[in-house]
Design an enzyme around this catalytic site. Structure first.
Site, PDB file in Angstrom:
ATOM      1  N   THR B 201       0.855  -1.184   0.000  1.00  0.00           N
ATOM      2  CA  THR B 201       0.000   0.000   0.000  1.00  0.00           C
ATOM      3  C   THR B 201       0.895   1.238   0.000  1.00  0.00           C
ATOM      4  O   THR B 201       1.977   1.202   0.568  1.00  0.00           O
ATOM      5  CB  THR B 201      -0.866   0.006   1.282  1.00  0.00           C
ATOM      6  OG1 THR B 201      -1.735  -1.123   1.241  1.00  0.00           O
ATOM      7  CG2 THR B 201      -1.695   1.276   1.408  1.00  0.00           C
ATOM      8  N   ARG B 229     -14.709  -6.254  -0.762  1.00  0.00           N
ATOM      9  CA  ARG B 229     -14.218  -5.917   0.580  1.00  0.00           C
ATOM     10  C   ARG B 229     -13.678  -4.487   0.583  1.00  0.00           C
ATOM     11  O   ARG B 229     -12.948  -4.087  -0.319  1.00  0.00           O
ATOM     12  CB  ARG B 229     -13.098  -6.882   0.976  1.00  0.00           C
ATOM     13  CG  ARG B 229     -12.376  -6.504   2.278  1.00  0.00           C
ATOM     14  CD  ARG B 229     -10.999  -5.907   1.996  1.00  0.00           C
ATOM     15  NE  ARG B 229     -10.191  -5.830   3.217  1.00  0.00           N
ATOM     16  CZ  ARG B 229      -8.971  -5.288   3.256  1.00  0.00           C
ATOM     17  NH1 ARG B 229      -8.414  -4.805   2.170  1.00  0.00           N
ATOM     18  NH2 ARG B 229      -8.313  -5.228   4.389  1.00  0.00           N
ATOM     19  N   VAL B 230     -14.065  -3.727   1.586  1.00  0.00           N
ATOM     20  CA  VAL B 230     -13.532  -2.382   1.751  1.00  0.00           C
ATOM     21  C   VAL B 230     -12.582  -2.399   2.942  1.00  0.00           C
ATOM     22  O   VAL B 230     -12.973  -2.767   4.049  1.00  0.00           O
ATOM     23  CB  VAL B 230     -14.663  -1.351   1.966  1.00  0.00           C
ATOM     24  CG1 VAL B 230     -14.084   0.052   2.099  1.00  0.00           C
ATOM     25  CG2 VAL B 230     -15.672  -1.420   0.829  1.00  0.00           C
ATOM     26  N   GLY B 231     -11.326  -2.035   2.709  1.00  0.00           N
ATOM     27  CA  GLY B 231     -10.340  -1.984   3.783  1.00  0.00           C
ATOM     28  C   GLY B 231     -10.266  -0.594   4.379  1.00  0.00           C
ATOM     29  O   GLY B 231     -11.172   0.221   4.200  1.00  0.00           O
ATOM     30  N   THR B 252      -0.946   1.666   6.772  1.00  0.00           N
ATOM     31  CA  THR B 252      -0.768   0.483   5.927  1.00  0.00           C
ATOM     32  C   THR B 252      -0.744  -0.745   6.822  1.00  0.00           C
ATOM     33  O   THR B 252      -0.099  -0.737   7.867  1.00  0.00           O
ATOM     34  CB  THR B 252       0.554   0.553   5.136  1.00  0.00           C
ATOM     35  OG1 THR B 252       0.840  -0.755   4.608  1.00  0.00           O
ATOM     36  CG2 THR B 252       1.725   1.001   5.985  1.00  0.00           C
TER      37      THR B 252
END
Lengths: 334, 334
Positions: B201, B229-231, B252
């Site tokens: 990231t 999926r939302v992180g 991250t």
């Protein structure tokens, strides 16, 4: 000599407060506050309803819906049911009630669809679950709970969220089930640039007999929102937060502003890091922080002692709260 | 007599700290800290790389990529470009570099697709923008910026986000552009339940010459994540936060844990409400809070004085930072 003792005492206090700041307990001193056996607060959305324009019939209907939800939640808590289950069940009840902008009765997006968001958080474990933009799950709060309990993830979005949940047996519903005449009319008015009452998101925060806090929020979002828009309701830290060490929070209002201020987490942070009371923390957000970015809406919260707090900078917020000692259902300012 | 003065001083301090707690300024006393003219910190992901297993060639490649991004950001800041523009441009550079898990080089979801998230926040206005789950926008950070500048919303998700951005002329790319051999191999290993390095990231936080803070984060998420999926990366308050009065933050790591702790906002809150330094705030999250829920990853941050702070509880974090006075590019612990 007297001054000397005052100063000595101050010295001890200042050392103590320095230590606290160093340790960053997520917990304040247990300052002998009385603790409620259980507590619940519910909102049915903050909005622009006015006492003079809300018909008695409609007011009675809202109050009756809130009463039912409050009674159900109070009973479950009194029976010792886990807070997280109480939040889920009470929100399910509100989603099934077409008076609110959640589940059946959800407002419509720019494409005329009910597109719903929900989230839930367990203050004991800090586990959380959320779904954004679901269109065919009858009870979005149950989808949020399922994501929390069964997936590796906290948040699932859109069709992927539906496809995750349906095999688990969650009830589905078609758009016809969700869309009410009232929601259709609101979209028509919004498209004609008329003012639309934004009220209706639902939220529940509870303290259970074990001392655990849980919170949840469910909504159809804003009338005429762009499809695919994610508001604060499914965002842990913006629309929903819960931590047994501090408080539980659910928000309603102009979601974008709640995201930018991370409102639900900010209330938690003020409880964790300052000496403010829960009501003072809520007031700062409602009276100062949200207005500073033109944010309107409301907040409900309760702390680990069962103290209940709420605030709104709109003209109305449908709300109900109870402890073993008191019980209130209100729409406007006192 | 000496003790008397110490106590008197403590008394003054304790009164002062009580006052501070009451007022809840989003600003600490300007305690005559030296202020950097500008500052920048960049991360390229926290992960499990080990000094002994990372080839010299690969290490040099990472460092060269970080060097380029750092030089570009430093130049722009030195020229007096707005912080928010610097964040966007530096992240664009990192997205175009296939060394990182963002834009080209993004890891693949369970369906073998690059499905990307990004967010950006302006600490002056608290404006923010985010996109989740985009698959055909060449630079997700530019989409996040567009949502911030041009839409009524903070966050748009999936295809709807793409459909919003494309008419504005953002460059599109097909999946073939994003998917690298490395990402394909990582998915294969993940499907075989082998350990996959989660690194990659990207995030940037800057303080510009006007004293404004901005932050942004961009990612492909986790290898083999469930589609939809939302992180934490696209969630304002979890993966990204910025407020001129306190600090800017980009995270991250294992995104679910960052959402549950609202990490980026929590760092801001500790700066707003406690006397901790930025590094102390970062350390508390990295060393205590994240481990308490088995969360791994890293944080980069800088405060309004241009103090730079970072931390990670993994074995590596690709990072680079600069002020007019110093410049560092690092992968492992010092």
């Amino acid at each position: 000599m007297k001054l000397y003792f005052i100063l000595l005492f101050s010295f001890i206090l200042s050392v103590q407060s320095t230590l606290d700041a160093q340790v960053i307990l997520n917990a304040r001193d247990d300052d002998k506050q009385e603790k409620q056996e259980w507590a619940i607060i519910i909102h049915g959305g903050a909005g622009g309803m006015q006492p003079q324009s809300l018909s008695e019939k409609r007011a009675a209907q809202y109050k009756s819906s809130l009463e039912k939800a409050l009674s159900r939640g109070s009973e479950l808590l009194d029976q010792g049911i886990d807070g997280i289950d109480v939040v889920e069940q009470v929100i399910e009840l509100l989603e099934n009630d077409s008076s609110f902008n959640a589940g059946r009765g959800a407002v419509l997006n720019s494409q005329g669809q009910a597109e719903m968001d929900a989230s839930i958080m367990d203050g004991e474990s800090l586990n959380a679950g959320a779904v954004a933009g679901v269109k065919r799950i009858k009870n979005p709060i149950k989808a949020a709970r399922l994501v929390m309990d069964s997936s590796r993830h906290v948040m699932l979005s859109g069709q992927a969220a539906e496809e995750y949940c349906i095999p688990y047996g969650l009830d589905t519903a078609n758009q016809r089930y969700f869309i009410t005449q009232k929601a259709r009319q609101a979209l028509k008015r919004a498209r004609a640039k008329e003012k639309v009452n934004k009220s209706g998101t639902v939220g529940v925060v509870v303290l259970d007999r074990e001392g655990h806090i849980a919170a949840g929020t469910s909504t159809g979002g804003m009338t005429n929102k762009r499809y695919g828009r994610v508001g604060d309701s499914p965002i842990i830290g913006a629309g929903t937060y819960a931590d047994d060490n501090t408080c539980g929070v659910s928000c309603t209002g102009h979601g974008e502003m709640y995201i930018r201020l991370a409102v639900a987490h900010d209330i938690h942070a003020m409880m964790a890091y300052t000496d403010l009371s829960l009501q003072e923390a809520v007031d700062i957000v409602i009276e100062k922080k949200l207005p500073s970015i033109n944010g309107t809406g409301g907040i409900i919260a309760l702390d680990k002692y069962g103290n209940i707090a709420y605030g709104f900078n709109t003209s109305s917020m449908l709300r109900a709260y109870a402890t073993p000692e008191k019980r209130e259902v209100e729409i406007f300012r006192d």
